[in-house]
Design a protein around this motif. Structure first.
Motif, PDB file in Angstrom:
ATOM      1  N   THR A 185      44.301  42.280  31.972  1.00 35.49           N
ATOM      2  CA  THR A 185      44.263  40.901  32.443  1.00 35.49           C
ATOM      3  C   THR A 185      43.118  40.138  31.787  1.00 35.49           C
ATOM      4  O   THR A 185      43.268  38.976  31.395  1.00 35.49           O
ATOM      5  CB  THR A 185      44.123  40.882  33.981  1.00 35.49           C
ATOM      6  OG1 THR A 185      45.304  41.461  34.527  1.00 35.49           O
ATOM      7  CG2 THR A 185      43.965  39.473  34.513  1.00 35.49           C
ATOM      8  N   ASP A 240      51.734  38.828  32.279  1.00 32.92           N
ATOM      9  CA  ASP A 240      50.896  39.932  32.746  1.00 32.92           C
ATOM     10  C   ASP A 240      51.677  40.803  33.730  1.00 32.92           C
ATOM     11  O   ASP A 240      52.508  40.301  34.489  1.00 32.92           O
ATOM     12  CB  ASP A 240      49.654  39.353  33.444  1.00 32.92           C
ATOM     13  CG  ASP A 240      48.508  40.352  33.493  1.00 32.92           C
ATOM     14  OD1 ASP A 240      48.707  41.513  33.082  1.00 32.92           O
ATOM     15  OD2 ASP A 240      47.401  39.958  33.930  1.00 32.92           O
ATOM     16  N   ASP A 241      51.402  42.078  33.703  1.00 34.49           N
ATOM     17  CA  ASP A 241      51.998  43.036  34.646  1.00 34.49           C
ATOM     18  C   ASP A 241      53.525  43.030  34.632  1.00 34.49           C
ATOM     19  O   ASP A 241      54.175  42.925  35.676  1.00 34.49           O
ATOM     20  CB  ASP A 241      51.494  42.755  36.081  1.00 34.49           C
ATOM     21  CG  ASP A 241      50.059  43.244  36.267  1.00 34.49           C
ATOM     22  OD1 ASP A 241      49.703  44.263  35.663  1.00 34.49           O
ATOM     23  OD2 ASP A 241      49.301  42.581  37.000  1.00 34.49           O
ATOM     24  N   ARG A 343      37.165  47.990  37.371  1.00 33.82           N
ATOM     25  CA  ARG A 343      36.973  47.412  38.698  1.00 33.82           C
ATOM     26  C   ARG A 343      35.914  48.159  39.484  1.00 33.82           C
ATOM     27  O   ARG A 343      35.119  47.564  40.197  1.00 33.82           O
ATOM     28  CB  ARG A 343      38.275  47.444  39.477  1.00 33.82           C
ATOM     29  CG  ARG A 343      39.066  46.220  39.140  1.00 33.82           C
ATOM     30  CD  ARG A 343      40.400  46.204  39.772  1.00 33.82           C
ATOM     31  NE  ARG A 343      41.280  45.644  38.767  1.00 33.82           N
ATOM     32  CZ  ARG A 343      42.571  45.649  38.818  1.00 33.82           C
ATOM     33  NH1 ARG A 343      43.176  46.197  39.843  1.00 33.82           N
ATOM     34  NH2 ARG A 343      43.270  45.111  37.859  1.00 33.82           N
TER      35      ARG A 343
END
Ligand code: ADP
Ligand code: MG
Length: 477
Positions: A185, A240-241, A343
């Protein structure tokens, strides 16, 4: 308070969530309630003083902006701490207060787009007018740290972002795949910011979800001509995704859009958590079209890259919190132990930041060990591909891969085939029909039968059980 107000609040919440991302949202805003809305003042409550002061100092403007986007009459946000005694509310899910999963740690240092021009508020407006998904200005090329695992992906992304309208398209689509939290992302949004900043080509960033519920429905209400017309305005479509794209008709629209754009020489960029061949529900033509451009995998973040990312994050955070400092041994410790993904790295630093802010203590190794303990997870199992399973099993049993896919039913291929299907079911997230498809177009009941068969056998047959453990080890190393 009126129902309409609560309804406004839930709209604003959704906007806020989209704006700050799920992690930030659930760390800070999940327990925020609307208390009153009077004369342009919104009164919001949170359960603790800590939350109140954190939101006040970090997110007050964003919250206000989200309200104003919904209701222009709102001029002021007031935050209060609600007392637990006054409400007999259902206890919320326990959430460690001083251990937020994510906060705004990038800081102003990152608000540039890699072209020397600061990101303007208007950039986002243009983008949203086109129906794009919200963008995070911190996710740009300057804040993206390049290392061994992402060099190619970053270079390709940069090339796409800086290409001129008249340049021939070098690879189409650009397809980037990687596991969770490895920077997909980030890279896609960097393309969007940088591309739109040059003014060369309009870049539209959409999550697969947005594509399904916004873009596609907009298309459906238009005539074929109007659709073509609206695509003409898009120079680069970024999705995205893609693994979340679902439904037959959506996929048909996707295929249609993909073909129309590529044929018109527009750039398409896609990110997904798996390679095109593993996108189960897409039909073969789309899959091969996706695989026909440049497919790049981003590997796990190595220790060195993790260290560099942490270092950059600390620098950025210091823009907001000048006294915040993380000594190098602590950075090394986190880089070594928090291996999971980007993350968790962000989460680890945010905890140190919150902790040192709250207690006034400087960050030490001991503090770090305590704070990030639960982020130290066992090494994430490697993503196993069905091709690898077939290759390894074929080698083990001395048959060929095409034997495994064939319809031959001799004992020397039936058992290896069953083992391979069993491993595909246990080591990947693929569905039974998908596994069947990848094994020469077999029915899902055949796969189920194989899985049950092997499950039954390993219970009694020690040798087979060990053999399968050995295969698993080979595949996961
Ligand atoms: P994905 O979309 O692949 O799940 P994200 O792009 O959301 O992952 O990245 C997760 C977090 O890790 C983000 O905060 C992102 O900024 C950070 N991150 C990942 N890779 C890098 C990198 N190479 N440089 C800087 N930050 C990174
Ligand atoms: Mg992502």
């Amino acid at each position: 308070m009126q129902n309409a107000d609560q309804e406004s609040w839930s709209r604003v919440r959704e906007r806020l969530r989209a704006d700050v991302g799920d992690d930030v949202y659930s760390s800070w805003f999940a327990r925020m309630d609307l208390e009153a809305l009077e004369e342009g003042t919104v009164r919001l409550s949170v359960p603790t003083r800590f939350l109140k002061s954190w939101i006040q100092s970090h997110y007050a403007e964003r919250v206000l902006a989200c309200w104003q986007a919904h209701d222009a009459k709102v001029g002021r946000i007031e935050l209060i701490v609600r007392s637990a005694v006054l409400r007999n509310a259902v206890p919320a899910k326990p959430r460690p207060e001083a251990a937020p999963a994510a906060v705004n740690g990038h800081g102003d240092a990152g608000r540039y787009n890699g072209h020397g021009r600061p990101i303007m508020p208007g950039d986002a407006n243009i983008h949203e007018a086109l129906g794009g998904s919200p963008l995070d200005p911190r996710l740009n090329f300057d804040s993206f740290v390049v290392g061994r695992s992402n060099t190619l992906a970053q270079a390709a992304a940069k090339q796409v972002a800086t290409a001129k309208r008249t340049d021939p398209v070098m690879f189409n689509p650009l397809y980037i795949h990687a596991g969770v939290g490895l920077g997909k992302t980030h890279l896609l949004q960097a393309i969007t910011w940088a591309g739109n900043a040059t003014g060369e080509r309009k870049v539209l960033y959409l999550t697969a979800e947005k594509f399904m519920y916004g873009f596609v429905s907009a298309i459906r209400t238009q005539t074929a001509l109007a659709f073509k017309e609206s695509l003409r305005g898009i120079g680069v479509l970024v999705i995205d995704d893609l693994q979340f794209l679902q439904g037959k008709s959506t996929q048909a629209e996707f295929c249609h859009t993909l073909n129309a754009l590529i044929d018109a020489g527009r750039q398409v960029v896609i990110a997904s958590d798996r390679p095109p061949s593993d996108l189960e529900s897409l039909d073969d033509r789309v899959r091969s079209r996706l695989a026909g451009g440049l497919v790049v995998e981003m590997g796990g973040l190595g220790e060195e890259l993790r260290f560099e990312i942490l270092k950059a994050r600390v620098m950025a955070a210091r823009g907001h919190h000048p006294t915040f400092d993380v000594p190098q041994p602590v950075l090394s410790y986190i880089a070594k132990t928090v291996t999971h993904n980007g993350r968790d790295l962000e989460g680890a630093l945010n905890r140190l930041l919150a902790h040192s802010k709250l207690t006034g203590h400087t960050v030490t190794l001991e503090m770090a060990e305590r704070e990030v303990r639960d982020l130290i997870r066992p090494q994430e199992p490697k993503r196993v591909k069905i091709e690898d399973i077939q290759r390894v099993v074929a080698r083990q049993y001395n048959v060929s891969r095409s034997d495994l896919l064939s319809s031959r039913r001799t004992a020397n291929v039936v058992r290896p085939r069953q083992v391979a299907m069993y491993l595909a079911k246990t080591l990947t997230l693929r569905s039974l029909p998908e596994i069947g498809r990848r094994f020469g177009g077999r029915d899902h009941t055949t796969v189920l039968h194989a899985v049950r068969k092997i499950e039954g056998l390993v219970g009694n047959d020690v040798a087979l059980a060990e053999e399968i453990e050995g295969l698993k080890r080979q595949l996961q190393e």
